[in-house]
Design an enzyme around this catalytic site. Structure first.
Site, PDB file in Angstrom:
ATOM      1  N   HIS A 223     -10.315  -6.861  -4.715  1.00 46.18           N
ATOM      2  CA  HIS A 223      -9.129  -6.795  -5.586  1.00 46.18           C
ATOM      3  C   HIS A 223      -8.814  -8.127  -6.243  1.00 46.18           C
ATOM      4  CE1 HIS A 223      -7.672  -2.706  -4.586  1.00 46.18           C
ATOM      5  NE2 HIS A 223      -8.484  -2.893  -3.565  1.00 46.18           N
TER       6      HIS A 223
ATOM      7  N   ASP B 247      -5.719 -14.152 -11.387  1.00 46.17           N
ATOM      8  CA  ASP B 247      -5.335 -12.871 -10.808  1.00 46.17           C
ATOM      9  C   ASP B 247      -6.503 -11.909 -10.981  1.00 46.17           C
ATOM     10  OD1 ASP B 247      -3.553 -11.093  -9.595  1.00 46.17           O
ATOM     11  OD2 ASP B 247      -1.906 -11.701 -10.888  1.00 46.17           O
TER      12      ASP B 247
END
Ligand code: ADQ
Length: 481
Positions: A156, A370
């Site tokens: 992720h 991110d």
């Protein structure tokens, strides 16, 4: 149909209507309900004494299997190697990386122990899908226990460039462990490229790159053949739009509008984490007020940031730093009836967040790094199509690979971000609508079901693991750390 087994560090708490959290939990839970299966992972409990016992709960077609962690395991596996070594390194913060051999041993030990807990619950035709950086050695541990099932892994968070990964002392063991999976999914093409670069240049392996859109690349390294591809995680944009519309008349939004008077709202939502670029973001908002005096008293900035991992020093530091910055900036500019920065530490219901997003004229999403950033996707989804807001988005969020209707910024360029805020606040309606429509089409096309289905399709199509001859070459030419 074979069962799906989801393994993640935390099992999302599920209420009657499904999981409370966004993205991953919702998408994965949907898949589990369709195929039937199990969600396995840490319960969130930390035990001071005794022996952790696995708790198995059936809820319709889904079985939840959770287990507590002993204090030492929590310290080494979770606080230590996962969050003090891997998290900073994978977010390009080698300066914050702390490494301790005992923590790495604990990380391996807990992965092996968790795998042993899962083995008795498995059936031969189960398909296993493991999530995120806490569980990189999980497939290796299952293989050591004799498990032959297909095992996939989704990362992720970003996969760092080789030169950054090399700063993690056991980088080679980690990548070797990763290669025990049959399919590895990354958020974006740059993450996949970084992984392939390590395989070729540091691990002496081979990559047969598939052309874009042609399915996964084939990787041969550490004696195994596996596949890897990018699967950008999505949201359910139309559901979020519905939630946002319904919440528009709710109390939190009415209160917010009253507080704002006629002022515009810039809004951010993040876990309180140094990777999210909050300090730079606060300073860019200050720069806007400095450089564009006409905006003073005309705009407020709402930052919602619930603290996480509060028992790590780096997280205490960022919290103190932000409290200092917001106090300083408010002290400089606030008036009796205007607070420039509203800085809130609370968790909110998804429906409240969605409704607040719809109220905000600017979604201000500027992480330093991110993996994807679901907030960017949720902000766009929540907009009113007749009068949408503008997304200001960091180029270092995975979401920037898809959301090209955003104003893309570099989060260390404070002046550039202040200019983007000014542009966003004065953007004409026609341009806002055109940008919104393009991004919404993209979000619908790649919603969270598409993400999950593409990954599952490729995992099921992956030939079952076999040894390849590359093993001997790699092992013989073992690189030094
Ligand atoms: P996170 O780092 O947690 O996820 P993000 O993708 O933004 O980051 O997801 C956070 C989720 O929590 C969003 O759904 C958001 O709405 C929700 N949330 C945040 N603050 C909240 C609050 N105060 N109240 C209620 N809800 C809140 C990791 C990676 C990301 C990747 C995701 C999914 O770091 O890059 O996008 O996993 O793969």
């Amino acid at each position: 149909m074979s069962r799906l087994i989801i393994v993640s560090n935390r099992v999302a708490p599920i209420s009657e209507g499904g999981p409370a959290a966004g993205g991953l939990a919702v998408g994965v839970y949907d898949a589990l309900k369709e195929t039937g299966g199990m969600w396995f992972g840490w319960s969130g409990d930390v035990l001071a004494s005794g022996q952790p016992q696995i708790k198995v709960e059936e809820r319709g077609p889904v079985t939840f299997a959770t287990i507590g962690l002993m204090r030492r395991d929590y310290d080494q596996y979770y606080r230590g190697f996962s969050n003090a070594t891997l998290w900073p390194a994978f977010h390009y913060r080698a300066d914050l990386l702390q490494y301790n051999r005992h923590d790495f041993e604990g990380y391996g030990r807990v992965n092996a122990w968790l795998a042993q807990q899962l083995v008795p619950l498995l059936r031969d035709d189960d398909v296993i899908w493991v999530h995120d950086y806490h569980l990189i050695p999980f497939a290796q541990a299952l293989r050591a226990a004799g498990v032959k099932n297909r095992i996939g892994f989704f990362l992720h968070i970003p996969f760092p460039a080789s030169q950054v990964l090399l700063a993690v002392p056991p980088h080679r063991e980690l990548v070797e462990a990763l290669c025990s999976f049959d399919l590895i999914g990354f958020q974006t093409a740059p993450d996949l490229r970084a992984f392939c670069d390590y395989i070729v240049n540091e691990a002496n392996g081979e990559v047969d790159s598939a052309a874009q859109g042609e399915g996964p690349s084939t990787i041969r390294a550490f004696g195994r053949t596996l596949r890897a591809a990018a699967y950008p995680i999505g949201v359910y944009p139309d559901e979020i739009a519905e939630l946002a519309k319904a919440g528009d008349r709710g109390k939190p939004v009415r209160t917010m509008k009253k507080t704002l008077h006629e002022r515009k709202l810039v809004m951010s939502v993040d876990r309180l984490d140094y990777s999210k670029g909050l300090v730079e973001r606060f300073r860019a908002f200050e720069r806007l007020l400095d450089h564009v005096p006409a905006q003073r008293d005309k705009v407020s900035f709402l930052q919602i940031a619930p603290p996480t991992r509060a028992d790590l020093n780096t997280y205490q530091d960022i919290r103190l730093q932000l409290e200092g910055e917001s106090g300083r900036i408010n002290g400089r500019f606030a008036e009796l009836d205007w607070t420039p920065i509203l800085y809130i530490h609370r968790q909110y219901e998804r429906s409240v967040l969605a409704a607040l997003f719809r109220t905000a004229h600017v979604g201000y999403v500027t992480p330093l790094r991110d993996g994807m950033n679901l907030v960017a996707k949720e902000y766009v989804s929540a907009q009113d199509p007749d009068n949408p807001g503008v997304l200001v988005l960091s180029r270092f969020a995975g979401a920037a690979q898809e959301l090209d209707g955003a104003l893309i910024v570099n989060p260390v360029d404070i002046d550039g971000m202040a200019e983007a805020l000014a542009t966003a606040l004065s953007m004409p309606l026609a341009e806002r609508q055109a940008r919104y429509r393009g991004m919404m089409a993209q979000l619908r096309e790649n919603n969270v079901s598409v993400w999950r289905d593409n990954f599952m399709r490729d995992l099921k199509a992956t030939p079952v693991a076999k040894k390849s001859r590359a093993t001997r070459t790699v092992r013989a030419g073992r690189a030094t750390a």
